[in-house]
Design an enzyme around this catalytic site. Sequence first.
Site, PDB file in Angstrom:
ATOM      1  N   ASP A 289      -6.976  54.035  17.654  1.00 42.58           N
ATOM      2  CA  ASP A 289      -7.244  55.161  16.764  1.00 42.58           C
ATOM      3  C   ASP A 289      -6.288  55.013  15.585  1.00 42.58           C
ATOM      4  OD1 ASP A 289      -8.302  57.448  15.711  1.00 42.58           O
ATOM      5  OD2 ASP A 289      -6.853  58.751  16.693  1.00 42.58           O
ATOM      6  N   SER A 290      -6.740  55.496  14.455  1.00 34.80           N
ATOM      7  CA  SER A 290      -6.042  55.234  13.196  1.00 34.80           C
ATOM      8  C   SER A 290      -4.802  56.082  12.974  1.00 34.80           C
ATOM      9  CB  SER A 290      -7.003  55.521  12.055  1.00 34.80           C
ATOM     10  OG  SER A 290      -7.398  56.896  12.117  1.00 34.80           O
ATOM     11  N   GLY A 291      -4.678  57.165  13.746  1.00 34.31           N
ATOM     12  CA  GLY A 291      -3.639  58.144  13.451  1.00 34.31           C
ATOM     13  C   GLY A 291      -4.256  59.415  12.874  1.00 34.31           C
TER      14      GLY A 291
ATOM     15  N   TYR B 217      -6.070  61.496  14.393  1.00 37.94           N
ATOM     16  CA  TYR B 217      -5.931  62.618  15.324  1.00 37.94           C
ATOM     17  C   TYR B 217      -4.565  63.279  15.169  1.00 37.94           C
ATOM     18  CZ  TYR B 217      -6.160  65.453  19.549  1.00 37.94           C
ATOM     19  OH  TYR B 217      -6.182  66.502  20.427  1.00 37.94           O
TER      20      TYR B 217
ATOM     21  N   ASP C  20      -8.928  59.341   9.095  1.00 40.13           N
ATOM     22  CA  ASP C  20      -9.704  60.522   8.722  1.00 40.13           C
ATOM     23  C   ASP C  20      -8.842  61.768   8.764  1.00 40.13           C
ATOM     24  OD1 ASP C  20      -9.421  60.479  11.528  1.00 40.13           O
ATOM     25  OD2 ASP C  20     -11.203  61.711  11.798  1.00 40.13           O
TER      26      ASP C  20
ATOM     27  N   ASP D  61     -13.780  58.650  24.601  1.00 41.71           N
ATOM     28  CA  ASP D  61     -12.453  58.457  25.164  1.00 41.71           C
ATOM     29  C   ASP D  61     -11.856  59.825  25.367  1.00 41.71           C
ATOM     30  OD1 ASP D  61     -12.033  58.884  22.195  1.00 41.71           O
ATOM     31  OD2 ASP D  61     -10.020  59.097  23.015  1.00 41.71           O
TER      32      ASP D  61
ATOM     33  N   CYS E 291     -15.498  57.675  47.443  1.00 45.75           N
ATOM     34  CA  CYS E 291     -14.857  57.088  46.267  1.00 45.75           C
ATOM     35  C   CYS E 291     -14.056  55.852  46.676  1.00 45.75           C
ATOM     36  CB  CYS E 291     -13.931  58.115  45.618  1.00 45.75           C
ATOM     37  SG  CYS E 291     -12.998  57.472  44.212  1.00 45.75           S
TER      38      CYS E 291
ATOM     39  N   CYS F  65     -11.528  54.455  45.198  1.00 44.35           N
ATOM     40  CA  CYS F  65     -10.164  54.342  44.685  1.00 44.35           C
ATOM     41  C   CYS F  65      -9.136  54.433  45.807  1.00 44.35           C
ATOM     42  CB  CYS F  65      -9.901  55.417  43.623  1.00 44.35           C
ATOM     43  SG  CYS F  65      -9.328  56.997  44.283  1.00 44.35           S
TER      44      CYS F  65
ATOM     45  N   CYS G 148      -8.425  57.824  47.533  1.00 45.14           N
ATOM     46  CA  CYS G 148      -9.438  58.303  48.476  1.00 45.14           C
ATOM     47  C   CYS G 148      -9.548  57.442  49.713  1.00 45.14           C
ATOM     48  CB  CYS G 148     -10.796  58.387  47.770  1.00 45.14           C
ATOM     49  SG  CYS G 148     -10.835  59.679  46.505  1.00 45.14           S
TER      50      CYS G 148
ATOM     51  N   HIS H  81      -7.643  57.899  40.575  1.00 46.64           N
ATOM     52  CA  HIS H  81      -8.851  58.568  41.053  1.00 46.64           C
ATOM     53  C   HIS H  81      -9.684  59.115  39.896  1.00 46.64           C
ATOM     54  CE1 HIS H  81     -11.750  60.932  43.205  1.00 46.64           C
ATOM     55  NE2 HIS H  81     -11.465  61.919  42.376  1.00 46.64           N
TER      56      HIS H  81
END
Length: 379
Positions: free
Chosen positions: A98-100, A102, A152, A278, A316, A318, A321, A347
């Site tokens: 991500d560019s920053g 956010y 952005d 994400d 599950c 994982c 579990c 999990h």
Amino acid sequence: METLSGLPSFPYRLEAQDGLARAGVIDTPRGPVLTPCFMPVGTKGTVKAMSPDRLRASGAQIVLANTYHLSLRPGSDAVRRLGGLHRLMQWEGPILTDSGGYQVFSLRDTAKLDDSGVAFRSIYDGSRQVFTPERAMGEQQALGADFVMCFDQCPPGTATRAEVADAVERTTRWAARCKQAHLEAGGMGTDGPQMLLGIVQGGVDAELRIASVEQLLQIGFPGYAIGGLTVGEDRQAMLDTTGLVAGLLPADRVRYFMGIGDPQGLLEVIARGVDIFDCVLPTRTARMGTAFIRGGKLNLRNAQHALSTEPLEPDCPCRACNGFSRGVLRHLIMQKEILGLMLLTEHNLTFLARMVAGAREAIITGSYATFMGEWGASW
RNA sequence: GGGGGGGUGCCCGAGUGGCCAAAGGGAGCAGACUGUAAAUCUGUCGGCGCAGCCUACGGAGGUUCAAAUCCUCCCCCCCCCA
């Protein structure tokens, strides 16, 4: 890899569609990404509480990292000298940075914004750090991810229409600068070709969203992201906006919803034609003691689980579990044992990877509506 | 044996006459978290018939209009010297 008006593009191939929901493949130089696909977040070059091998085992295909954070610590040049982001993360699959953008939202208290860029007061040492579209691209080139994002402006859900309109205009101007900077670098990072995605803004305002999409399409990107959502706005408005924007984006390009991770939300945006997404939610909520399970979530801190010998989920695969009961997991969480954070993180990521893989299969077999009914939950 | 310090709510720990059901931590109970300033944050946290009452600051008694705070005796703990 193809090029799209000079920009590297990892082709997206639509395989099946069920309603608006899409199943496809992105062919990247580091292997195919089957979509829909959830991307775990490793902000500082590591998915918290996960080792790379467990991350792979959880079903992750591609992971995120963050330009703001890594460019400040340890520094983009340090990352490059340490062998690049893939080496640093011990992740051979695709990476997206991500560019920053956010941080323009999450760290807005430390930021001053104008048309040239954003002046942050570094959260690490208080230094003044000016992020411009050009710097964001330069840092991302040095970091060397496969997918990179335009810088952005992400306004909060409480922003006025005028503020959001302003953010759309600025995001468009910045997108043009990002593309220019990217072209000047030949679309290459220090670790190979990079595909640059544009980011649609506009809050939950249909007109502004439409304008944002049109402007970005005008500039032209090999893929598009839907940004500026899940930042405090009304949930139904968020979903409506997602449907609107996805419907305006070209069918032959990947669509990325930035920042959604609750199971129901993922199913909803997949239903509206989103391919990748994400979120920190699964990893963060795991560290806070909450597990995703079919039908909802389970807060292991709740006393009612203290003596439970049941697994989190019986089917599950994982590690949490397989052998650990809810009661034991609760104990690990209550005692703040690191293993508890690791197991719950594994999990939750496994849960989402399985759910999304299941969604993909359901789309291919034309049973997505049924699948949503089986996996959906109030959130 | 001599000298000194101390016993406060589940735990640690402030408080030395009224504004004290008693600061602050922790634990406990519950909630939040969505392109990660997050192993974080928020609420709650003696009992009840809850705008009031009851129980409570080692125990018992006393002084006072009023005591966790002052006095007497007792019990227990810690440190130093012998």
